[in-house]
Design an enzyme around this catalytic site. Structure first.
Site, PDB file in Angstrom:
ATOM      1  N   THR A  49       0.858  -1.181   0.000  1.00 28.39           N
ATOM      2  CA  THR A  49       0.000   0.000   0.000  1.00 28.39           C
ATOM      3  C   THR A  49       0.896   1.234   0.000  1.00 28.39           C
ATOM      4  O   THR A  49       2.085   1.125  -0.264  1.00 28.39           O
ATOM      5  CB  THR A  49      -0.929  -0.015   1.237  1.00 28.39           C
ATOM      6  OG1 THR A  49      -0.132  -0.157   2.412  1.00 28.39           O
ATOM      7  CG2 THR A  49      -1.944  -1.146   1.154  1.00 28.39           C
ATOM      8  N   VAL A  51       0.864   4.336   2.418  1.00 27.44           N
ATOM      9  CA  VAL A  51       1.336   4.922   3.671  1.00 27.44           C
ATOM     10  C   VAL A  51       2.199   3.916   4.437  1.00 27.44           C
ATOM     11  O   VAL A  51       3.216   4.281   5.027  1.00 27.44           O
ATOM     12  CB  VAL A  51       0.150   5.395   4.550  1.00 27.44           C
ATOM     13  CG1 VAL A  51       0.639   5.916   5.902  1.00 27.44           C
ATOM     14  CG2 VAL A  51      -0.647   6.478   3.827  1.00 27.44           C
ATOM     15  N   CYS A  52       1.811   2.656   4.399  1.00 30.62           N
ATOM     16  CA  CYS A  52       2.497   1.619   5.190  1.00 30.62           C
ATOM     17  C   CYS A  52       4.008   1.573   4.989  1.00 30.62           C
ATOM     18  O   CYS A  52       4.747   1.534   5.978  1.00 30.62           O
ATOM     19  CB  CYS A  52       1.888   0.250   4.914  1.00 30.62           C
ATOM     20  SG  CYS A  52       0.169   0.114   5.442  1.00 30.62           S
ATOM     21  N   PRO A  53       4.508   1.595   3.751  1.00 30.48           N
ATOM     22  CA  PRO A  53       5.969   1.493   3.623  1.00 30.48           C
ATOM     23  C   PRO A  53       6.702   2.686   4.221  1.00 30.48           C
ATOM     24  O   PRO A  53       7.840   2.540   4.670  1.00 30.48           O
ATOM     25  CB  PRO A  53       6.203   1.375   2.122  1.00 30.48           C
ATOM     26  CG  PRO A  53       4.988   1.925   1.485  1.00 30.48           C
ATOM     27  CD  PRO A  53       3.865   1.643   2.444  1.00 30.48           C
ATOM     28  N   ILE A  56       6.870   1.776   8.009  1.00 26.55           N
ATOM     29  CA  ILE A  56       7.615   0.534   8.251  1.00 26.55           C
ATOM     30  C   ILE A  56       9.104   0.759   8.027  1.00 26.55           C
ATOM     31  O   ILE A  56       9.934   0.326   8.831  1.00 26.55           O
ATOM     32  CB  ILE A  56       7.067  -0.606   7.366  1.00 26.55           C
ATOM     33  CG1 ILE A  56       5.652  -0.976   7.821  1.00 26.55           C
ATOM     34  CG2 ILE A  56       7.992  -1.820   7.406  1.00 26.55           C
ATOM     35  CD1 ILE A  56       4.915  -1.899   6.870  1.00 26.55           C
TER      36      ILE A  56
END
Length: 180
Positions: A49, A51-53, A56
């Site tokens: 997706t 925003v997730c990276p 993370i």
């Protein structure tokens, strides 16, 4: 209505994960407790997706700071370990993660996400929940974000350090400042 979790024993978990070595293994709260480690457990909606990276990789880039604070970081989504590994093996320039310094766990049966109160049942994905658990297994901090908003690693580190002081930390407290 949501049940209060802070100050109580955190729900125990053991999940399959992709370890920092890119090997498949397991992560558990019990293991962190046995090693006298704090646990920074964060949930995110899904792999591949947008925003997730950003969050993370930001956590991974600052992992040494968590390690210096005797904390283990564990990222969790409802994706499989195989999807996690594919995302880790994708270059950051291509919206991938690249090498991570902490494990990504797979909550494929949604049990852990549900126990921590972050599962969106109808979608089968987790909200962005962040939980800090002390070495005795007591939940010290929890926050849940809308999935459109990424976490602030500086704030996560600040809260972890504040909790570790054992004192009363006033508003806007920063590491190195006096507690009340």
């Amino acid at each position: 209505m949501a049940e209060r979790m802070v100050g109580k024993q955190a729900p125990r978990f053991e999940m399959e994960a992709v370890l920092a070595s890119k090997e498949f293994g397991k992560v558990s709260l019990e293991e962190n407790m046995k090693n006298d480690k704090w646990t920074v457990l964060f949930f995110y909606p899904m792999d591949f997706t947008f925003v997730c990276p950003t969050e993370i990789t930001a956590m991974s880039d600052r992992y040494d700071e968590f390690e210096d604070l005797d904390a283990e970081v564990i990222g969790v989504s409802t994706d499989t370990i195989h999807t996690h590994l594919a995302w880790i093996n994708t270059d950051r320039k291509e919206n991938g993660l690249g090498q991570l310094k902490y494990p990504l766990a797979a909550d494929t049966n949604h049990e852990v996400s549900r126990e921590y109160g972050v599962l969106i049942e109808e979608e089968g994905v987790a909200l962005r929940g962040l939980f800090i658990i002390n070495p005795e297994g007591e939940l010290q901090y929890q926050t849940v974000f809308h999935n459109n908003i990424g976490r602030d690693v500086d704030e996560t580190l600040r809260v972890l350090q504040a909790l570790q002081t054992g004192g009363l930390c006033p508003a806007n407290w920063k590491p190195g400042q006096k507690t009340l």
